[in-house]
Design a protein around this motif. Structure first.
Motif: not given
Length: 225
Positions: A51-52, A64-69, A72-74, A80-83
């Motif tokens: 994924l770019i 350059d992928g789907s919302p779920a992608d 996941r990357v986010g 990663p500290e997102t709540s």
């Protein structure tokens, strides 16, 4: 509060940009959204290619992928500290059985599956009512604040739909069930194949379920299983 904001209309869509600005008044927002529109893609994910990721601005990235992608990357790489994961504002409603095909809801669901509070926000649109995304963002922030208070940021999944109204006053908010009624549709034969047709606003509705609530002028707030 660290928030991951995504959508399915693409990073440059008016809805997500307006919501980003509104949320940043009180929250630390990281945007991770699709590079291009991914509407009605459901919970599709990409596993067969890299994924770019592009950076658009401070704490603002496209994938350059789907919302779920994107979520996941986010959550795994960029924030990663997102709540809290918020998806939207979608350009159009996501009510009733439509949630199963919605990329907007899928982004929030991916956050929920990964232990966060996930909130999907969509703006129902009508041709006779002008889009006002700043006004929609103001409505959305009120509904999001309600969902946060109710969930206490526990791993829950919320679906919010904003009604198409031409007023500055914040509509009443109504907690309600998701209508299980599917959208009636048909296909019109054309020279190239079969063209989808449906009467979105004339669809049947269950009294006091999300379609009835939102199409009747209230903000529908549904806690999804």
């Amino acid at each position: 509060m660290k928030v991951l904001l995504s959508n399915d209309d693409g990073i440059q869509a008016e809805g997500i940009q307006a919501l980003k600005m509104a949320l940043r008044r009180t929250m630390d927002v990281v945007v991770v959204a699709p590079e291009t529109e991914q509407s009605e893609c459901g919970h599709r994910v990409t596993t067969k290619r890299p994924l770019i990721v592009k950076q658009y601005g401070e704490a603002e990235y496209s994938v350059d992928g789907s919302p779920a992608d994107c979520v996941r990357v986010g959550l795994l790489e960029l924030a990663p500290e997102t709540s809290l994961v918020i998806s939207g504002m979608n350009h159009g409603g996501n009510v009733g059985a439509d949630i199963w095909m919605s990329g907007t809801v899928a982004a929030a669901r991916e956050g929920y599956l990964r232990g966060r509070c996930g909130i999907a926000v969509s703006q129902v649109r009508r041709r006779d009512i002008r889009d006002d995304w700043d006004r929609s963002a103001r409505f959305a922030c009120e509904a999001i604040a309600f969902a946060i208070e109710e969930s206490k940021l526990a791993s829950t999944l919320w679906n919010i739909n904003l009604p198409a109204v031409d007023t500055a006053a914040i509509p009443a908010m109504q907690c309600c069930q998701t209508d299980r009624t599917v959208l009636p549709l048909n296909y019109r034969k054309t020279a190239d194949g079969y063209q989808f047709e449906a009467d979105y606003h004339g669809r049947p509705r269950t009294p006091e379920a999300d379609i009835d609530v939102c199409f009747g002028g209230r903000i529908s707030i549904s806690l999804l299983d």
